[in-house]
Motif scaffolding. Structure first.
Motif, PDB file in Angstrom:
ATOM      1  N   ALA A  78       2.058  -8.103 -18.925  1.00  0.00           N
ATOM      2  CA  ALA A  78       0.672  -8.064 -19.391  1.00  0.00           C
ATOM      3  C   ALA A  78      -0.043  -6.871 -18.771  1.00  0.00           C
ATOM      4  CB  ALA A  78      -0.042  -9.355 -19.018  1.00  0.00           C
ATOM      5  N   VAL A  79      -0.924  -6.242 -19.546  1.00  0.00           N
ATOM      6  CA  VAL A  79      -1.705  -5.105 -19.059  1.00  0.00           C
ATOM      7  C   VAL A  79      -2.926  -5.646 -18.322  1.00  0.00           C
ATOM      8  CG1 VAL A  79      -2.989  -3.036 -19.704  1.00  0.00           C
ATOM      9  CG2 VAL A  79      -0.943  -3.673 -20.985  1.00  0.00           C
ATOM     10  N   CYS A  80      -2.943  -5.489 -17.017  1.00  0.00           N
ATOM     11  CA  CYS A  80      -4.043  -5.970 -16.179  1.00  0.00           C
ATOM     12  C   CYS A  80      -4.702  -4.779 -15.498  1.00  0.00           C
ATOM     13  CB  CYS A  80      -3.542  -6.966 -15.136  1.00  0.00           C
ATOM     14  SG  CYS A  80      -2.803  -8.455 -15.817  1.00  0.00           S
ATOM     15  N   ILE A 113      -2.465   2.639 -14.258  1.00  0.00           N
ATOM     16  CA  ILE A 113      -1.374   2.420 -15.216  1.00  0.00           C
ATOM     17  C   ILE A 113      -0.937   3.735 -15.843  1.00  0.00           C
ATOM     18  CG2 ILE A 113      -0.734   1.267 -17.359  1.00  0.00           C
ATOM     19  CD1 ILE A 113      -2.692  -0.937 -16.683  1.00  0.00           C
ATOM     20  N   ILE A 114      -1.913   4.515 -16.329  1.00  0.00           N
ATOM     21  CA  ILE A 114      -1.578   5.752 -17.036  1.00  0.00           C
ATOM     22  C   ILE A 114      -0.963   6.793 -16.102  1.00  0.00           C
ATOM     23  CG2 ILE A 114      -2.522   7.616 -18.457  1.00  0.00           C
ATOM     24  CD1 ILE A 114      -4.725   5.715 -19.335  1.00  0.00           C
ATOM     25  N   LEU A 115      -1.362   6.794 -14.840  1.00  0.00           N
ATOM     26  CA  LEU A 115      -0.858   7.781 -13.889  1.00  0.00           C
ATOM     27  C   LEU A 115       0.294   7.242 -13.057  1.00  0.00           C
ATOM     28  CD1 LEU A 115      -4.202   9.416 -12.659  1.00  0.00           C
ATOM     29  CD2 LEU A 115      -2.773  10.006 -14.628  1.00  0.00           C
ATOM     30  N   SER A 171       4.443   5.844 -12.861  1.00  0.00           N
ATOM     31  CA  SER A 171       5.668   6.458 -13.366  1.00  0.00           C
ATOM     32  C   SER A 171       5.832   6.127 -14.848  1.00  0.00           C
ATOM     33  CB  SER A 171       6.879   5.959 -12.574  1.00  0.00           C
ATOM     34  OG  SER A 171       7.117   4.591 -12.848  1.00  0.00           O
ATOM     35  N   TRP A 172       6.528   6.996 -15.573  1.00  0.00           N
ATOM     36  CA  TRP A 172       6.689   6.798 -17.012  1.00  0.00           C
ATOM     37  C   TRP A 172       7.470   5.529 -17.310  1.00  0.00           C
ATOM     38  CZ3 TRP A 172       3.512   9.677 -19.594  1.00  0.00           C
ATOM     39  CH2 TRP A 172       3.143  10.926 -19.096  1.00  0.00           C
ATOM     40  N   GLU A 173       8.487   5.243 -16.507  1.00  0.00           N
ATOM     41  CA  GLU A 173       9.270   4.030 -16.724  1.00  0.00           C
ATOM     42  C   GLU A 173       8.438   2.785 -16.480  1.00  0.00           C
ATOM     43  OE1 GLU A 173      11.758   7.374 -16.615  1.00  0.00           O
ATOM     44  OE2 GLU A 173      10.287   6.717 -15.125  1.00  0.00           O
ATOM     45  N   GLU A 174       7.583   2.829 -15.464  1.00  0.00           N
ATOM     46  CA  GLU A 174       6.708   1.682 -15.194  1.00  0.00           C
ATOM     47  C   GLU A 174       5.693   1.496 -16.313  1.00  0.00           C
ATOM     48  OE1 GLU A 174       3.600   0.113 -11.725  1.00  0.00           O
ATOM     49  OE2 GLU A 174       4.797   1.930 -11.422  1.00  0.00           O
ATOM     50  N   MET A 175       5.192   2.584 -16.869  1.00  0.00           N
ATOM     51  CA  MET A 175       4.253   2.502 -17.975  1.00  0.00           C
ATOM     52  C   MET A 175       4.910   1.873 -19.204  1.00  0.00           C
ATOM     53  SD  MET A 175       1.882   5.574 -19.545  1.00  0.00           S
ATOM     54  CE  MET A 175       2.065   6.453 -17.995  1.00  0.00           C
ATOM     55  N   GLY A 176       6.204   2.086 -19.355  1.00  0.00           N
ATOM     56  CA  GLY A 176       6.920   1.538 -20.495  1.00  0.00           C
ATOM     57  C   GLY A 176       7.267   0.070 -20.361  1.00  0.00           C
ATOM     58  N   GLU A 177       6.925  -0.539 -19.241  1.00  0.00           N
ATOM     59  CA  GLU A 177       7.228  -1.961 -19.031  1.00  0.00           C
ATOM     60  C   GLU A 177       6.127  -2.878 -19.540  1.00  0.00           C
ATOM     61  OE1 GLU A 177       7.868  -2.400 -14.883  1.00  0.00           O
ATOM     62  OE2 GLU A 177       9.787  -1.295 -14.858  1.00  0.00           O
TER      63      GLU A 177
END
Length: 253
Positions: free
Chosen positions: A67-69, A175-177, A179-185
């Protein structure tokens, strides 16, 4: 140049939504039929609503994941700079002025409390890359900064925009800043749908005159499910024989 980063974040589809124009009268008409008690549009024919499947099909945003928190709790102050200013400077390499500098468009400081001006930030980098164009030969960190600023503009200014300002909660920057892999989760489609419901519920109130969020998705959804109001109508042969508009065309109603 930035597509590899967007693919790693599973957000490559958002590049298709640049320069989206929303019909304000269309959205107003839909908001007037929204019922916050049921999260449905109340039409003469019955109730209907936007589902998670609709959002995924229309945007191709990922549906699975966390979930995006968003939390506005600021990082600790370091080196005499406020926590968020230091955080942005560490990732994007730009020091956002806290006061004494106003944006020419919004007439507001680039940073206010725990919010940063999307207009100021994107304009800063736009001016930079006009004098230093980004190419395939550019350093990897330059490409990465450009990709992150692009996501800030798209996520904060389009998908999760506020109704009356161009300010982005700094909590989104975590969230946006990241890691790219973490953002994709993250489950971005779920967050987008929740934001649409929230904004439509607010817009349905009499005292509210504006609506934020990804209303272009609501517009696309209405065009898909009610093609007779879409700017480019499908041929009648593509509609079911019992469709009201096709029925009128063929004299069955």
């Amino acid at each position: 140049v930035i597509l590899p980063f967007l693919k790693r974040a599973r957000l490559v589809s958002i590049r298709h939504f640049n320069d989206i124009k929303v019909d304000r009268q269309h959205i107003t008409a839909l908001a007037e039929r929204w019922r916050k008690e049921t999260h449905c549009f109340n039409f003469r024919e019955g109730e209907t609503t936007i589902t998670l499947k609709d959002v995924t099909i229309l945007t191709h945003l990922p549906i699975d994941g966390k979930a995006v928190c968003v939390s506005d709790h600021p990082p600790e102050d370091r080196d005499g700079m406020p926590g968020w200013v230091h955080f942005i400077h560490g990732v994007l390499g730009v020091k956002v002025p806290v006061k004494g500098c106003f944006d020419a468009t919004d007439r507001m400081p680039p940073m206010r409390k725990h919010q940063v001006s999307i207009t100021w930030l994107t304009k800063y980098f736009r001016d930079h890359y006009e004098s230093h164009p980004l190419t395939e030969e550019s350093p990897e960190d330059e490409k990465e900064r450009y990709a992150r600023v692009y996501l800030i503009g798209m996520i904060g200014g389009l998908f999760f925009s506020k109704k009356s300002s161009n300010l982005l909660s700094c909590g989104w920057l975590r969230i946006i800043l990241s890691s790219w892999e973490e953002m994709g989760e993250y489950s971005w489609a779920s967050a987008c749908l929740a934001m649409i419901y929230h904004n439509l519920c607010n817009a349905s109130l009499k005292a509210v005159r504006e609506v934020g969020g990804a209303m272009f998705i609501v517009q696309f959804w209405a065009w898909e499910h009610m093609p007779w109001i879409a700017p480019v109508q499908r041929p009648y042969k593509d509609w079911p024989i019992d469709h009201p508009v096709r029925g009128e065309a063929y004299g069955t109603r």
